[in-house]
Design a protein around this motif. Structure first.
Motif, PDB file in Angstrom:
ATOM      1  N   VAL A   1      -2.199   8.153  10.004  1.00  0.00           N
ATOM      2  CA  VAL A   1      -1.600   7.003   9.319  1.00  0.00           C
ATOM      3  C   VAL A   1      -2.246   5.708   9.797  1.00  0.00           C
ATOM      4  O   VAL A   1      -2.617   4.837   8.997  1.00  0.00           O
ATOM      5  N   GLU A   2      -2.404   5.578  11.095  1.00  0.00           N
ATOM      6  CA  GLU A   2      -3.013   4.372  11.648  1.00  0.00           C
ATOM      7  C   GLU A   2      -4.467   4.228  11.212  1.00  0.00           C
ATOM      8  O   GLU A   2      -4.927   3.122  10.891  1.00  0.00           O
ATOM      9  N   MET A   3      -5.197   5.339  11.180  1.00  0.00           N
ATOM     10  CA  MET A   3      -6.589   5.304  10.730  1.00  0.00           C
ATOM     11  C   MET A   3      -6.679   4.939   9.248  1.00  0.00           C
ATOM     12  O   MET A   3      -7.552   4.167   8.829  1.00  0.00           O
ATOM     13  N   ALA A   4      -5.754   5.471   8.454  1.00  0.00           N
ATOM     14  CA  ALA A   4      -5.748   5.174   7.021  1.00  0.00           C
ATOM     15  C   ALA A   4      -5.467   3.705   6.763  1.00  0.00           C
ATOM     16  O   ALA A   4      -6.125   3.058   5.925  1.00  0.00           O
ATOM     17  N   LEU A   5      -4.489   3.161   7.473  1.00  0.00           N
ATOM     18  CA  LEU A   5      -4.149   1.749   7.286  1.00  0.00           C
ATOM     19  C   LEU A   5      -5.291   0.847   7.745  1.00  0.00           C
ATOM     20  O   LEU A   5      -5.560  -0.190   7.124  1.00  0.00           O
ATOM     21  N   ALA A   6      -5.964   1.240   8.811  1.00  0.00           N
ATOM     22  CA  ALA A   6      -7.121   0.465   9.257  1.00  0.00           C
ATOM     23  C   ALA A   6      -8.220   0.475   8.202  1.00  0.00           C
ATOM     24  O   ALA A   6      -8.888  -0.548   7.967  1.00  0.00           O
ATOM     25  N   ILE A  22       0.845  -1.190   0.000  1.00  0.00           N
ATOM     26  CA  ILE A  22       0.000   0.000   0.000  1.00  0.00           C
ATOM     27  C   ILE A  22       0.884   1.244   0.000  1.00  0.00           C
ATOM     28  O   ILE A  22       1.846   1.325   0.760  1.00  0.00           O
ATOM     29  N   PHE A  23       0.551   2.189  -0.871  1.00  0.00           N
ATOM     30  CA  PHE A  23       1.286   3.442  -1.005  1.00  0.00           C
ATOM     31  C   PHE A  23       0.381   4.573  -0.527  1.00  0.00           C
ATOM     32  O   PHE A  23      -0.699   4.785  -1.090  1.00  0.00           O
ATOM     33  N   LEU A  24       0.809   5.270   0.522  1.00  0.00           N
ATOM     34  CA  LEU A  24       0.063   6.404   1.065  1.00  0.00           C
ATOM     35  C   LEU A  24       0.655   7.668   0.449  1.00  0.00           C
ATOM     36  O   LEU A  24       1.751   8.087   0.812  1.00  0.00           O
ATOM     37  N   ILE A  25      -0.060   8.267  -0.490  1.00  0.00           N
ATOM     38  CA  ILE A  25       0.509   9.283  -1.364  1.00  0.00           C
ATOM     39  C   ILE A  25      -0.021  10.678  -1.020  1.00  0.00           C
ATOM     40  O   ILE A  25      -1.233  10.922  -1.020  1.00  0.00           O
ATOM     41  N   ASP A  26       0.904  11.582  -0.761  1.00  0.00           N
ATOM     42  CA  ASP A  26       0.568  12.982  -0.565  1.00  0.00           C
ATOM     43  C   ASP A  26       0.111  13.581  -1.903  1.00  0.00           C
ATOM     44  O   ASP A  26       0.358  13.021  -2.976  1.00  0.00           O
ATOM     45  N   LEU A  27      -0.514  14.735  -1.838  1.00  0.00           N
ATOM     46  CA  LEU A  27      -1.038  15.373  -3.056  1.00  0.00           C
ATOM     47  C   LEU A  27      -0.234  16.604  -3.466  1.00  0.00           C
ATOM     48  O   LEU A  27       0.518  16.580  -4.429  1.00  0.00           O
ATOM     49  N   ASP A  28      -0.380  17.708  -2.715  1.00  0.00           N
ATOM     50  CA  ASP A  28       0.239  18.967  -3.135  1.00  0.00           C
ATOM     51  C   ASP A  28       1.757  18.879  -2.989  1.00  0.00           C
ATOM     52  O   ASP A  28       2.280  18.675  -1.900  1.00  0.00           O
ATOM     53  N   GLY A  29       2.449  19.027  -4.115  1.00  0.00           N
ATOM     54  CA  GLY A  29       3.891  18.904  -4.152  1.00  0.00           C
ATOM     55  C   GLY A  29       4.353  17.545  -4.635  1.00  0.00           C
ATOM     56  O   GLY A  29       5.520  17.360  -4.994  1.00  0.00           O
ATOM     57  N   THR A  30       3.422  16.593  -4.671  1.00  0.00           N
ATOM     58  CA  THR A  30       3.753  15.230  -5.085  1.00  0.00           C
ATOM     59  C   THR A  30       3.120  14.881  -6.426  1.00  0.00           C
ATOM     60  O   THR A  30       3.790  14.373  -7.326  1.00  0.00           O
ATOM     61  N   VAL A  31       1.804  15.157  -6.576  1.00  0.00           N
ATOM     62  CA  VAL A  31       1.155  14.916  -7.872  1.00  0.00           C
ATOM     63  C   VAL A  31       0.682  16.218  -8.523  1.00  0.00           C
ATOM     64  O   VAL A  31       0.359  16.240  -9.706  1.00  0.00           O
ATOM     65  N   TYR A  32       0.631  17.281  -7.742  1.00  0.00           N
ATOM     66  CA  TYR A  32       0.380  18.610  -8.309  1.00  0.00           C
ATOM     67  C   TYR A  32       0.970  19.659  -7.386  1.00  0.00           C
ATOM     68  O   TYR A  32       1.293  19.382  -6.223  1.00  0.00           O
ATOM     69  N   ALA A  59     -12.902   6.180  -2.647  1.00  0.00           N
ATOM     70  CA  ALA A  59     -12.340   5.107  -1.822  1.00  0.00           C
ATOM     71  C   ALA A  59     -10.827   5.198  -1.728  1.00  0.00           C
ATOM     72  O   ALA A  59     -10.219   4.586  -0.853  1.00  0.00           O
ATOM     73  N   HIS A  60     -10.212   5.982  -2.636  1.00  0.00           N
ATOM     74  CA  HIS A  60      -8.762   6.142  -2.654  1.00  0.00           C
ATOM     75  C   HIS A  60      -8.318   7.480  -2.048  1.00  0.00           C
ATOM     76  O   HIS A  60      -7.197   7.912  -2.280  1.00  0.00           O
ATOM     77  N   VAL A  61      -9.180   8.118  -1.269  1.00  0.00           N
ATOM     78  CA  VAL A  61      -8.862   9.418  -0.660  1.00  0.00           C
ATOM     79  C   VAL A  61      -9.079   9.320   0.844  1.00  0.00           C
ATOM     80  O   VAL A  61     -10.098   8.783   1.312  1.00  0.00           O
ATOM     81  N   TYR A  62      -8.119   9.840   1.610  1.00  0.00           N
ATOM     82  CA  TYR A  62      -8.276   9.875   3.062  1.00  0.00           C
ATOM     83  C   TYR A  62      -7.783  11.220   3.577  1.00  0.00           C
ATOM     84  O   TYR A  62      -6.681  11.659   3.269  1.00  0.00           O
ATOM     85  N   THR A  63      -8.632  11.869   4.367  1.00  0.00           N
ATOM     86  CA  THR A  63      -8.365  13.226   4.843  1.00  0.00           C
ATOM     87  C   THR A  63      -8.355  13.272   6.373  1.00  0.00           C
ATOM     88  O   THR A  63      -8.893  12.375   7.039  1.00  0.00           O
ATOM     89  N   PRO A  64      -7.799  14.333   6.961  1.00  0.00           N
ATOM     90  CA  PRO A  64      -7.884  14.486   8.421  1.00  0.00           C
ATOM     91  C   PRO A  64      -9.322  14.616   8.921  1.00  0.00           C
ATOM     92  O   PRO A  64      -9.587  14.292  10.081  1.00  0.00           O
ATOM     93  N   SER A  65     -10.224  15.091   8.082  1.00  0.00           N
ATOM     94  CA  SER A  65     -11.637  15.153   8.477  1.00  0.00           C
ATOM     95  C   SER A  65     -12.155  13.750   8.767  1.00  0.00           C
ATOM     96  O   SER A  65     -12.834  13.505   9.782  1.00  0.00           O
ATOM     97  N   THR A 119      -1.060  -3.515   7.032  1.00  0.00           N
ATOM     98  CA  THR A 119      -0.225  -3.312   8.211  1.00  0.00           C
ATOM     99  C   THR A 119       0.878  -2.301   7.900  1.00  0.00           C
ATOM    100  O   THR A 119       1.157  -1.998   6.742  1.00  0.00           O
ATOM    101  N   LYS A 120       1.521  -1.820   8.955  1.00  0.00           N
ATOM    102  CA  LYS A 120       2.564  -0.806   8.794  1.00  0.00           C
ATOM    103  C   LYS A 120       3.735  -1.309   7.957  1.00  0.00           C
ATOM    104  O   LYS A 120       4.318  -0.558   7.171  1.00  0.00           O
ATOM    105  N   ASP A 121       4.100  -2.585   8.127  1.00  0.00           N
ATOM    106  CA  ASP A 121       5.253  -3.092   7.386  1.00  0.00           C
ATOM    107  C   ASP A 121       4.950  -3.333   5.916  1.00  0.00           C
ATOM    108  O   ASP A 121       5.861  -3.583   5.125  1.00  0.00           O
TER     109      ASP A 121
END
Length: 260
Positions: free
Chosen positions: A190-195, A6-16, A67-73, A200-202
């Motif tokens: 991060v933990e909420m996103a992985l759940a 699983i790749f947890l990908i930032d947006l601003d500065g990474t894809v735009y 389903a591929h987006v996760y925010t602090p909200s 798992t983290k590894d």
């Protein structure tokens, strides 16, 4: 390269970068999709709903879904719900549509200005003295103070504008209470996103351009990190600091001939 699941990908500065497309980041996402690798866009932005993020990504050449987006909200809502089982949880919210729509989508929450259980502060470009006053009063009366993220500044073109961390600092100074932060670099998001995605983290790696948010989120949650120098952080900025798992000038530099 390790066989990450699983790749947890930032947006601003990474894809735009604002309205500008980071082409190497877009190609990276396309290659992940072609390789049938799981990915999740992990942003600190609470001003947009997941659908708004999807629409923005489409404009940069990435077809995805909510389903591929996760925010602090989303992480904030999950965090509170996991710790409260009462019928109604009172909230006072400072923020924009992304935060409001997420919170109001859960029937367990109700807006309560007078005696809320939680004060939640997210980025609000219409912040007023009244909002700060109500938040301060509630926190002094016992409400738990949550900040969606601690970003002091945000890039906007060639300018750095005040971020949510600056807003939270004002409320903290007035109330005498520091917030619990949810977004990167905290481990909570991060933990909420992985759940959410069932990994798992590894099995995970965080991909981003900002050492202080993306990479430190990896450090804090014991998840590997990939720093791309296409945004905020440059190589000279991390001299003498703890190094990320992988460092690239841009995401085209990864060797995709190997299994990953």
């Amino acid at each position: 390269m390790k066989d990450y699941r699983i790749f947890l990908i930032d947006l601003d500065g990474t894809v735009y970068r604002g309205d500008e497309t980071v082409e190497s980041g877009v190609r990276f996402v396309h290659r992940l999709a072609e390789a049938k690798k799981d990915y999740l866009f992990l942003t600190n932005n609470t001003t947009r709903t997941p659908q708004m993020v999807v629409d923005k990504l489409k404009g940069h050449g990435i077809e995805t879904d909510t389903a591929h987006v996760y925010t602090p909200s989303m992480a904030t809502a999950s965090y509170i719900l996991q710790r409260n089982h009462q019928k109604k949880i009172g909230l006072y919210i400072i923020g924009e549509i992304g935060l409001w729509s997420e919170m109001l989508s859960h029937p367990e929450f109700e807006i309560n200005e007078k005696n809320p259980d939680y004060v939640i502060v997210g980025m609000d470009r219409d912040l007023t003295y009244h909002k700060v006053r109500v938040a301060t009063r509630a926190i002094r009366n016992g409400a738990t103070f949550i900040g969606t993220n601690a970003d002091l500044n945000l890039p906007l073109g060639d300018e750095l504008i005040p971020g949510n961390g600056a807003q939270c600092a004002m409320v903290a100074a007035a109330s005498g209470q520091n917030p619990l932060y949810i977004g990167k670099p905290e481990s909570i998001i991060v933990e909420m996103a992985l759940a959410k995605v069932g990994h798992t983290k590894d099995e995970a790696i965080i991909v981003g351009d900002n050492y202080d948010t993306d990479i430190r989120a990896g450090f804090n949650s014991n998840v590997d990190q990939l720093l791309t120098l296409t945004g905020v952080t440059q190589k000279q900025d991390i001299v003498g600091k703890k190094q990320p798992t992988i460092l690239v000038n841009n995401l085209d530099e990864l060797n995709y001939e190997k299994k990953y």
